[in-house]
Design an enzyme around this catalytic site. Structure first.
Site, short mmCIF file in Angstrom:
data_model
loop_
_atom_site.label_atom_id
_atom_site.label_comp_id
_atom_site.label_asym_id
_atom_site.label_seq_id
_atom_site.Cartn_x
_atom_site.Cartn_y
_atom_site.Cartn_z
CB THR A 1 -0.93 0.02 1.23
OG1 THR A 1 -0.14 0.11 2.42
CG2 THR A 1 -1.81 -1.21 1.27
CG ASP A 2 -1.17 4.89 -1.26
OD1 ASP A 2 -1.82 4.64 -0.22
OD2 ASP A 2 -1.71 5.35 -2.28
CG PHE A 3 0.54 8.41 1.93
CD1 PHE A 3 -0.49 9.16 2.47
CD2 PHE A 3 0.83 8.54 0.59
CE1 PHE A 3 -1.22 10.04 1.67
CE2 PHE A 3 0.12 9.41 -0.21
CZ PHE A 3 -0.91 10.16 0.33
#
Length: 155
Positions: free
Chosen positions: A30-32
């Site tokens: 995932t991203d942030f």
């Protein structure tokens, strides 16, 4: 060829000849914001293709050990991102083999979450030799492939 035993395939083909592989979304995917980073969908689709080939008796390590060696290379891939996947989601990677065309191996793939489509991919891979030249897959591989050709992914 390695001396290590071959791990059994993960996932399985259904009566519809579609291979289904469950994958969990990890934090690293995932991203942030906790949403799956777009490039990670390629990893999920790759796992589905590899495990579907393994399930029909085509192993990358055995292809590499052949003389001459063989491998697969993705020639073309189209992806449609339909919904966001998030950390801890369990996705199902569906892989459907389409009729083989010369050196090209055609596949349709779909990621679903609880029956909803998350992403769709169309894939054209080619069988290549050790020098990277496209080769028609050997007869034994074509015989395994054709047994799992499906009508495609149904809605």
């Amino acid at each position: 060829m390695t001396n290590a035993p071959l791990m059994p395939a993960a996932g399985a083909f259904g009566d519809d000849h579609v291979h289904r592989l469950p994958v969990r979304v990890y934090y690293e995917d995932t991203d942030f914001s906790g949403v799956v980073y777009h490039a990670c969908y390629l990893h999920f689709f790759e796992r589905g293709r590899t495990e579907s080939l393994r399930a029909c008796g085509i192993h990358h390590s055995e292809l590499a050990a052949m003389e001459p060696s063989l491998a697969f290379a993705v020639r073309r891939m189209g992806i449609e991102f339909v919904r966001a996947a998030r950390v801890d989601d369990v996705l199902i990677v569906e892989t459907a083999f389409r009729p083989q065309q010369g050196a090209r191996l055609m596949m349709e793939q779909r990621l679903t979450r609880e029956g909803e489509v998350v992403a769709i991919a169309t894939v054209q891979a080619v069988c290549i030799d050790g020098a990277g030249r496209a080769k028609r897959p050997p007869q034994w591989m074509r015989q395994k492939w054709v047994h799992y050709v499906s009508e495609g992914l149904q809605e």
